[in-house]
Design a protein around this motif. Structure first.
Motif, short mmCIF file in Angstrom:
data_model
loop_
_atom_site.label_atom_id
_atom_site.label_comp_id
_atom_site.label_asym_id
_atom_site.label_seq_id
_atom_site.Cartn_x
_atom_site.Cartn_y
_atom_site.Cartn_z
N GLY A 51 -3.18 13.12 52.69
CA GLY A 51 -4.09 12.74 51.65
C GLY A 51 -5.46 12.05 52.13
O GLY A 51 -6.43 12.16 51.50
N LEU A 52 -5.37 11.69 53.45
CA LEU A 52 -6.66 11.07 54.08
C LEU A 52 -7.30 12.01 55.10
O LEU A 52 -8.20 11.64 55.70
N ALA A 53 -6.65 13.14 55.33
CA ALA A 53 -7.12 14.22 56.16
C ALA A 53 -7.39 13.60 57.44
O ALA A 53 -8.51 14.01 58.03
N LEU A 54 -6.26 12.96 57.95
CA LEU A 54 -6.26 12.69 59.35
C LEU A 54 -5.90 13.47 60.05
O LEU A 54 -5.24 14.53 59.83
N THR A 55 -6.06 13.34 61.52
CA THR A 55 -5.84 14.53 62.48
C THR A 55 -4.51 14.24 62.89
O THR A 55 -3.70 13.14 62.65
N GLU A 56 -3.80 14.93 63.58
CA GLU A 56 -2.39 14.94 63.96
C GLU A 56 -2.37 13.80 65.10
O GLU A 56 -1.14 13.49 65.57
N ALA A 57 -3.21 13.30 65.61
CA ALA A 57 -3.39 12.30 66.65
C ALA A 57 -2.88 10.93 65.80
O ALA A 57 -2.71 10.02 66.49
N PHE A 58 -2.85 10.96 64.49
CA PHE A 58 -2.63 9.76 63.86
C PHE A 58 -1.23 9.12 64.14
O PHE A 58 -0.33 9.76 64.33
N GLY A 59 -1.07 7.94 64.50
CA GLY A 59 0.12 7.34 65.22
C GLY A 59 1.38 7.43 64.44
O GLY A 59 2.47 6.98 64.91
N ASN A 60 1.49 7.68 63.06
CA ASN A 60 2.48 7.73 62.23
C ASN A 60 3.31 6.39 62.32
O ASN A 60 4.52 6.31 62.35
N ALA A 64 -0.96 2.11 62.97
CA ALA A 64 -1.86 3.08 63.07
C ALA A 64 -2.59 3.32 61.74
O ALA A 64 -3.54 3.51 61.77
N LEU A 65 -1.63 2.89 60.83
CA LEU A 65 -2.13 3.14 59.18
C LEU A 65 -3.12 1.84 59.03
O LEU A 65 -4.25 2.22 58.67
N TYR A 66 -2.87 0.72 59.34
CA TYR A 66 -3.82 -0.45 59.38
C TYR A 66 -4.77 -0.13 60.08
O TYR A 66 -6.07 -0.30 59.51
N ASP A 67 -4.86 0.23 61.25
CA ASP A 67 -6.05 0.49 62.12
C ASP A 67 -7.01 1.44 61.37
O ASP A 67 -8.20 1.27 61.40
N MET A 68 -6.51 2.69 61.00
CA MET A 68 -7.24 3.60 60.30
C MET A 68 -7.95 3.12 58.99
O MET A 68 -9.15 3.52 58.68
N LEU A 69 -7.24 2.26 58.19
CA LEU A 69 -7.82 1.85 56.96
C LEU A 69 -9.04 0.77 57.32
O LEU A 69 -9.67 0.41 56.34
#
Length: 132
Positions: A51-60, A64-69
């Protein structure tokens, strides 16, 4: 008529009718995350990845979700997360949704501290008259 984007974001809120059109008028970037197929934490993270078009490097993970947001480099200014089929997900997975909401609300509070806006909007498929 007052619109949701006139106010500072406050928790999870019901999405207005035609949220993308209204958001465009307020210069709010919208990303949609669908919870229809989410049944565990892994599929939840995949829903955000997609949904957020993140890269595969996203920490899952929650951090990681908090940091990205909360990353101003990712989302500057005004940003809305459109949470699709969220009420159904919440009723199916109360513990997982409670963990997610803690992360989302913490991210929303941090965005506000950074003088940015993060709306968390719940949109249900059955409220769409076109049936999409």
């Amino acid at each position: 008529m007052m619109q949701i984007f006139d106010d500072v974001p406050a928790g999870l809120q019901a999405a207005p009718h035609d949220p993308r059109i209204i958001a465009a008028g307020y210069q709010v970037m919208v990303r949609e995350v669908s919870f229809g197929a989410v049944d565990n934490k892994d599929s939840l993270m995949l829903a955000f990845l997609s949904g957020l078009a993140l890269t595969e490097a996203f920490g899952n993970n929650w951090d990681a979700l908090y940091d990205m947001l909360t990353d101003p480099e990712q989302w500057s200014g005004k940003f809305a997360l459109l949470l699709c089929d969220y009420r159904s997900f919440r009723s199916r997975h109360p513990r997982l949704s409670a963990e997610l909401e803690r992360v989302l609300l913490d991210a929303q509070a941090e965005a506000t501290r950074q003088e940015r806006r993060l709306w968390l909007l719940i949109e249900e498929a059955d409220s769409d008259p076109d049936g999409w």
